[in-house]
Design a protein around this motif. Structure first.
Motif, PDB file in Angstrom:
ATOM      1  N   THR A 121      -9.804  -8.745  -1.867  1.00  0.00           N
ATOM      2  CA  THR A 121      -9.838  -9.342  -0.533  1.00  0.00           C
ATOM      3  C   THR A 121      -8.452  -9.477   0.069  1.00  0.00           C
ATOM      4  OG1 THR A 121     -11.813 -10.583  -1.190  1.00  0.00           O
ATOM      5  CG2 THR A 121     -10.635 -11.339   0.778  1.00  0.00           C
ATOM      6  N   SER A 122      -7.462  -9.779  -0.769  1.00  0.00           N
ATOM      7  CA  SER A 122      -6.097  -9.944  -0.263  1.00  0.00           C
ATOM      8  C   SER A 122      -5.579  -8.653   0.379  1.00  0.00           C
ATOM      9  CB  SER A 122      -5.160 -10.384  -1.392  1.00  0.00           C
ATOM     10  OG  SER A 122      -5.171  -9.432  -2.450  1.00  0.00           O
ATOM     11  N   TRP A 124      -7.341  -6.404   2.022  1.00  0.00           N
ATOM     12  CA  TRP A 124      -7.920  -6.277   3.352  1.00  0.00           C
ATOM     13  C   TRP A 124      -7.263  -7.249   4.323  1.00  0.00           C
ATOM     14  CZ3 TRP A 124     -10.107  -1.990   4.171  1.00  0.00           C
ATOM     15  CH2 TRP A 124     -10.858  -1.359   3.181  1.00  0.00           C
ATOM     16  N   GLY A 125      -6.888  -8.432   3.836  1.00  0.00           N
ATOM     17  CA  GLY A 125      -6.188  -9.380   4.695  1.00  0.00           C
ATOM     18  C   GLY A 125      -4.854  -8.834   5.165  1.00  0.00           C
ATOM     19  N   PHE A 126      -4.080  -8.277   4.228  1.00  0.00           N
ATOM     20  CA  PHE A 126      -2.777  -7.713   4.589  1.00  0.00           C
ATOM     21  C   PHE A 126      -2.931  -6.477   5.467  1.00  0.00           C
ATOM     22  CE2 PHE A 126      -1.301  -9.601   0.346  1.00  0.00           C
ATOM     23  CZ  PHE A 126      -0.854 -10.759   0.968  1.00  0.00           C
ATOM     24  N   CYS A 280       4.109  -6.681   6.571  1.00  0.00           N
ATOM     25  CA  CYS A 280       2.683  -6.536   6.262  1.00  0.00           C
ATOM     26  C   CYS A 280       2.424  -5.298   5.411  1.00  0.00           C
ATOM     27  CB  CYS A 280       1.862  -6.458   7.548  1.00  0.00           C
ATOM     28  SG  CYS A 280       1.802  -7.988   8.497  1.00  0.00           S
ATOM     29  N   LEU A 283       3.455  -6.079   1.808  1.00  0.00           N
ATOM     30  CA  LEU A 283       2.485  -6.932   1.117  1.00  0.00           C
ATOM     31  C   LEU A 283       1.234  -6.148   0.743  1.00  0.00           C
ATOM     32  CD1 LEU A 283       2.805 -10.171   3.286  1.00  0.00           C
ATOM     33  CD2 LEU A 283       3.657  -9.818   0.957  1.00  0.00           C
ATOM     34  N   THR A 287      -0.224  -5.058  -3.337  1.00  0.00           N
ATOM     35  CA  THR A 287      -1.489  -5.561  -3.862  1.00  0.00           C
ATOM     36  C   THR A 287      -1.929  -4.700  -5.036  1.00  0.00           C
ATOM     37  OG1 THR A 287      -2.127  -6.294  -1.653  1.00  0.00           O
ATOM     38  CG2 THR A 287      -3.877  -6.132  -3.304  1.00  0.00           C
TER      39      THR A 287
END
Length: 317
Positions: A121-122, A124-126, A280, A283, A287
């Motif tokens: 999930t992280s 997709w957030g980044f 971004c 990051l 991941t």
């Protein structure tokens, strides 16, 4: 010499090569027909590809691989060059950077749909934050105007075409090899692109300055050929969804080149937005997506470990 280079490094090398595409396309279409620029650059690249394939005596792809090569050709040989060439006849190179601002997220989505990669999930957030930051960055550079025009619709179509070509091309690169994949795709699309080039040249004979012809030569030799050597190898080494996020830095590079080469405006808010995009991207690529597949010499996946021998002391299995 670079066989041990990581997928991210190969991907970044490809992004640097691609970052000149928008400014040089904008420069070329000032005098040349957009259809001619979009198709003739593919003919130039296909000629180079055919020579490389013949000299190295590459085997023909298998029957099932030709259909997948058609997806690559439709996306990165036909769709993206033609759509961006027409769009950049009226849009600036800086505004065209919105294409690469959305490409990483679109590529990641198609990679997940096409493969077994399942980013956390992280990631997709980044990735989402990076896409939004890149779009805002492009809007700031263009004076804050994000209203849709015909050129924007063409650019969005180019995003979808390129994302499909990147995702399928990254998978094929593991089977055929990175440069072989783009070469066969170029050869496959060459009859159509040659026909478009001939028709365009007949309708409006090409005439341009030496600088514009040099920009066109870069588009054919690097943007459509050599740049994919590094880009598809990076996607093949993978993880593909992770490597695709390296392209978030492309709008930053593109707008920088547009300012240097074309004199397009560059402001402090643009610089701040560019730094946000780079953060971004960093990051996203950091991941952890699990273990990367290791490439064989031809670009295919190799086993992480050799199988343990079952041979006995008598020499029989």
């Amino acid at each position: 010499m670079l066989s041990g280079t990581s997928g991210l490094s190969w991907g970044l090398l490809g992004v640097v090569a691609f970052s000149f595409t928008m400014p040089f396309t904008r420069l070329a279409v000032e005098s040349l027909s957009p259809v001619f620029v979009g198709s003739a650059r593919a003919v130039l690249a296909a000629t180079l590809a055919a020579v490389c394939l013949a000299v190295t005596r590459q085997r023909l792809p298998r029957r099932g691989q030709w259909a997948r090569l058609a997806v690559v050709a439709a996306g990165v040989v036909v769709g993206f060059p033609l759509l961006t060439s027409v769009a950049l006849r009226t849009a600036s190179a800086s505004h065209g950077a919105v294409v690469v601002a959305l490409l990483p997220a679109a590529t990641a989505v198609l990679v997940v749909l096409r493969t077994s990669e399942r980013p956390p999930t992280s990631f997709w957030g980044f990735a989402t934050a990076g896409a939004l930051a890149a779009v805002a960055f492009t809007g700031l550079q263009g004076g804050g105007g994000l209203s849709l025009h015909l050129s924007d619709l063409l650019l969005f179509g180019a995003v979808l075409a390129a994302a499909a070509g990147y995702a399928e091309g990254g998978l094929l690169a593991r089977e055929l090899g990175p440069w072989q994949t783009v070469s066969w795709a170029l050869v496959l699309a060459s009859p159509l692109m040659l026909a478009l080039t001939t028709a365009s040249a007949w309708h409006a004979p090409p005439a341009a300055t030496a600088t514009q012809w040099a920009a066109f030569a870069y588009l054919g030799a690097v943007s459509m050929f050599l740049g994919f050597f590094a880009w598809y190898r990076g996607l093949a080494v993978g993880p593909m969804a992770q490597v695709s996020q390296v392209q978030l830095v492309q709008p930053v590079l593109t707008i920088g080149w547009a300012a240097l080469l074309l004199g397009e405006p560059l402001t402090w808010p643009t610089v701040a937005g560019g730094l946000a995009v780079v953060v971004c991207a960093g990051l996203a690529v950091r991941t952890r997506l699990g273990r990367r597949p290791r490439l064989s010499p031809r670009g295919g996946e190799a086993c992480a470990r050799p199988r343990r021998s079952t041979r006995t002391t008598t020499g029989r299995p």
